[in-house]
Design a protein around this motif. Structure first.
Motif, PDB file in Angstrom:
ATOM      1  N   UNK A  76       0.841  -1.210   0.000  1.00 31.96           N
ATOM      2  CA  UNK A  76       0.000   0.000   0.000  1.00 31.96           C
ATOM      3  C   UNK A  76       0.874   1.258   0.000  1.00 31.96           C
ATOM      4  N   UNK A  77       1.938   1.257   0.794  1.00 31.74           N
ATOM      5  CA  UNK A  77       2.846   2.399   0.827  1.00 31.74           C
ATOM      6  C   UNK A  77       3.541   2.588  -0.534  1.00 31.74           C
ATOM      7  N   UNK A  78       3.948   1.484  -1.149  1.00 37.06           N
ATOM      8  CA  UNK A  78       4.584   1.550  -2.478  1.00 37.06           C
ATOM      9  C   UNK A  78       3.648   2.139  -3.517  1.00 37.06           C
ATOM     10  N   UNK A  79       2.353   1.879  -3.348  1.00 37.95           N
ATOM     11  CA  UNK A  79       1.342   2.330  -4.299  1.00 37.95           C
ATOM     12  C   UNK A  79       0.753   3.693  -3.909  1.00 37.95           C
ATOM     13  N   UNK A  80       1.281   4.290  -2.853  1.00 38.96           N
ATOM     14  CA  UNK A  80       0.810   5.596  -2.421  1.00 38.96           C
ATOM     15  C   UNK A  80      -0.573   5.580  -1.788  1.00 38.96           C
ATOM     16  N   UNK A  81      -0.901   4.470  -1.165  1.00 41.58           N
ATOM     17  CA  UNK A  81      -2.231   4.307  -0.544  1.00 41.58           C
ATOM     18  C   UNK A  81      -2.157   4.471   0.959  1.00 41.58           C
TER      19      UNK A  81
END
Length: 152
Positions: free
Chosen positions: A147-152
């Motif tokens: 989620x962090x990698x995807x900006x979520x």
């Protein structure tokens, strides 16, 4: 040396919703369990390259091959010491067409009879909040990192 597993965290974006692909373990122990029972497709390996093992395990547990641009995630460690190496990859997986391999175990317990069960009995796509409830607690950091990698 602790046991090692390798797995794949497949994901997709539907609209503005990030979803992850999880599998539910087969067999009588997991039959009526839902929250905290699901997992990324994964399995143990020894000498094999960990990404190759993760792809092999994905195919064994889903009956489907997976390819793409695999991003390594930070390894997680279970309480029993097992280390899980995982990769995230954007993919479209048909969750309605999962065909898992089988395992055998004594069933019913102490009966002396052996029964065969699917390693994975079903699969589905979940949004991040739902996936964090469904997945085994030790694997939550994998979802959080994605989620962090995807900006979520």
């Amino acid at each position: 040396m602790p046991k090692q597993s390798a797995g794949i965290l497949a994901y997709r974006n539907t609209g503005n919703v990030l979803q992850v692909f999880l599998v539910h373990p087969g067999g009588p122990f997991w039959k009526n369990k839902d929250l905290g029972a699901w997992s990324i497709p994964k399995g143990e390996y020894d000498e094999e390259d960990s990404l190759a093992a993760a792809k092999r395990e994905f195919e064994e547990e889903t009956g489907q091959t997976i390819s793409g641009d695999f991003s390594p995630l930070a390894p997680i460690k279970y309480k029993n010491g097992k280390v899980v190496h995982a990769w995230a990859v954007s993919a479209e997986i048909d969750h309605t067409n999962v065909k898992s391999n089988y395992f055998e175990m004594e069933w019913p317990p102490r009966s002396g009879k052996t029964a065969s069960f699917e390693e994975v009995d079903r699969a589905d796509w979940f949004d991040i909040a739902t996936a964090k409830q469904k997945i085994v607690p030790a694997q939550v950091p994998l979802i959080e990192e994605l989620a962090a990698m995807q900006g979520q």
